[in-house]
Design an enzyme around this catalytic site. Structure first.
Site, PDB file in Angstrom:
ATOM      1  N   ASP A  12       1.085   7.672  -8.339  1.00  0.00           N
ATOM      2  CA  ASP A  12       1.634   7.040  -7.141  1.00  0.00           C
ATOM      3  C   ASP A  12       2.354   5.761  -7.560  1.00  0.00           C
ATOM      4  O   ASP A  12       1.876   5.014  -8.409  1.00  0.00           O
ATOM      5  CB  ASP A  12       0.526   6.679  -6.141  1.00  0.00           C
ATOM      6  CG  ASP A  12       1.119   6.139  -4.839  1.00  0.00           C
ATOM      7  OD1 ASP A  12       1.491   6.958  -3.982  1.00  0.00           O
ATOM      8  OD2 ASP A  12       1.238   4.911  -4.700  1.00  0.00           O
ATOM      9  N   GLU A  14       4.671   2.292  -6.005  1.00  0.00           N
ATOM     10  CA  GLU A  14       5.230   1.501  -4.913  1.00  0.00           C
ATOM     11  C   GLU A  14       6.602   1.021  -5.382  1.00  0.00           C
ATOM     12  O   GLU A  14       6.782   0.728  -6.571  1.00  0.00           O
ATOM     13  CB  GLU A  14       4.330   0.308  -4.570  1.00  0.00           C
ATOM     14  CG  GLU A  14       2.891   0.671  -4.205  1.00  0.00           C
ATOM     15  CD  GLU A  14       2.736   1.612  -3.020  1.00  0.00           C
ATOM     16  OE1 GLU A  14       3.688   1.700  -2.206  1.00  0.00           O
ATOM     17  OE2 GLU A  14       1.685   2.251  -2.908  1.00  0.00           O
ATOM     18  N   ASP A 106       8.263   9.763  -5.369  1.00  0.00           N
ATOM     19  CA  ASP A 106       7.811   9.141  -6.622  1.00  0.00           C
ATOM     20  C   ASP A 106       8.616   9.653  -7.816  1.00  0.00           C
ATOM     21  O   ASP A 106       9.102   8.874  -8.628  1.00  0.00           O
ATOM     22  CB  ASP A 106       6.318   9.394  -6.841  1.00  0.00           C
ATOM     23  CG  ASP A 106       5.466   8.787  -5.736  1.00  0.00           C
ATOM     24  OD1 ASP A 106       5.164   7.590  -5.829  1.00  0.00           O
ATOM     25  OD2 ASP A 106       5.130   9.494  -4.771  1.00  0.00           O
ATOM     26  N   HIS A 162      -1.311   1.891   0.122  1.00  0.00           N
ATOM     27  CA  HIS A 162      -0.231   1.136  -0.528  1.00  0.00           C
ATOM     28  C   HIS A 162      -0.749   0.273  -1.678  1.00  0.00           C
ATOM     29  O   HIS A 162      -0.190  -0.767  -1.981  1.00  0.00           O
ATOM     30  CB  HIS A 162       0.563   0.271   0.465  1.00  0.00           C
ATOM     31  CG  HIS A 162       1.322   1.088   1.456  1.00  0.00           C
ATOM     32  ND1 HIS A 162       2.131   2.149   1.096  1.00  0.00           N
ATOM     33  CD2 HIS A 162       1.396   1.020   2.791  1.00  0.00           C
ATOM     34  CE1 HIS A 162       2.654   2.681   2.172  1.00  0.00           C
ATOM     35  NE2 HIS A 162       2.220   2.017   3.217  1.00  0.00           N
ATOM     36  N   ASP A 167      -3.949   5.065  -4.057  1.00  0.00           N
ATOM     37  CA  ASP A 167      -3.232   6.223  -3.506  1.00  0.00           C
ATOM     38  C   ASP A 167      -3.256   7.398  -4.485  1.00  0.00           C
ATOM     39  O   ASP A 167      -3.351   8.557  -4.074  1.00  0.00           O
ATOM     40  CB  ASP A 167      -1.788   5.849  -3.155  1.00  0.00           C
ATOM     41  CG  ASP A 167      -1.692   5.028  -1.853  1.00  0.00           C
ATOM     42  OD1 ASP A 167      -2.751   4.785  -1.242  1.00  0.00           O
ATOM     43  OD2 ASP A 167      -0.587   4.650  -1.468  1.00  0.00           O
TER      44      ASP A 167
END
Length: 207
Positions: A12, A14, A106, A162, A167
């Site tokens: 994952d 961000e 992603d 997040h 995640d």
């Protein structure tokens, strides 16, 4: 390859976000936090979590900082994008390692970031978008958010939404639940009354 023999990397990221009202020339999302969980023979063998310094737009927008609750200082202290690519390669650089993410963003962002940085994409294995598997499996009309999916299973996510590693771990938990349910639905022997009752509960839960 059976589940026992398979190596799977759950990932994952961000990313940076533009401010709503600004039109930054050439803006594209860059990875600023990465979480990865490597699973071999059904066991977690390695976890990785780090902030990552963006190359093109190093200053985070207000929208990005508030939405992800990530500070400029945290990102400034992160590893380089090249170091992230090297780490992903060391964890999942084999063709036999399948890559599982929730949604397709992603891998799209990673590919774009690799192109922009002129580095080779580090993950040659099969890519699985678990949100689409989940949608196909449960016949959900809409693509379900990661944490909504966990709650539909009657569980809570791991840690904070997040946060990249949390995640990634949550994606791994859902993957295990979906795989278990797939096996349950593929049972060749005729269903007993007990199975039918459980199955109707499952269907009601997702109706």
């Amino acid at each position: 390859m059976s589940e026992k023999e398979r190596t799977t990397l759950f990932i994952d990221f961000e990313f940076t976000m533009p401010d709503r009202n600004s039109r930054r020339r050439g803006f594209y999302p860059e990875i600023i936090e990465a979480g990865a969980v490597l699973v071999e023979n059904g066991k977690v063998v390695e976890q990785f979590s780090s902030y990552v310094r963006p190359l093109r737009f190093p200053i985070l927008t207000e929208r990005c900082r508030s939405f992800l609750n990530i500070s400029q200082e945290q990102v400034n202290s992160g590893i380089t994008f090249k170091a992230l690519v090297d780490k992903l390669k060391s964890m999942g650089g084999s063709k036999n390692c399948q890559i599982v993410t929730w949604g397709n963003m992603d891998m799209k962002v990673l590919q774009q970031n690799c192109q922009q940085a002129s580095v080779a994409f580090p993950l040659p294995g099969k890519q699985i978008d678990l949100s689409m598997e989940y949608k196909r499996f449960f016949g959900d009309q809409n693509q379900t958010g990661l944490w909504k999916a966990v709650q539909e299973y009657g569980r809570e996510g791991t840690g904070k939404h997040h946060r990249a590693l949390d995640d990634a771990l949550t994606t791994y938990h859902i993957y295990k639940l979906v795989e278990k349910d797939k096996q349950y639905l593929q049972k060749p022997e005729p269903a007993t009354i007990g199975d039918m009752v459980d199955f109707s509960k499952l269907l009601n839960k997702f109706a």
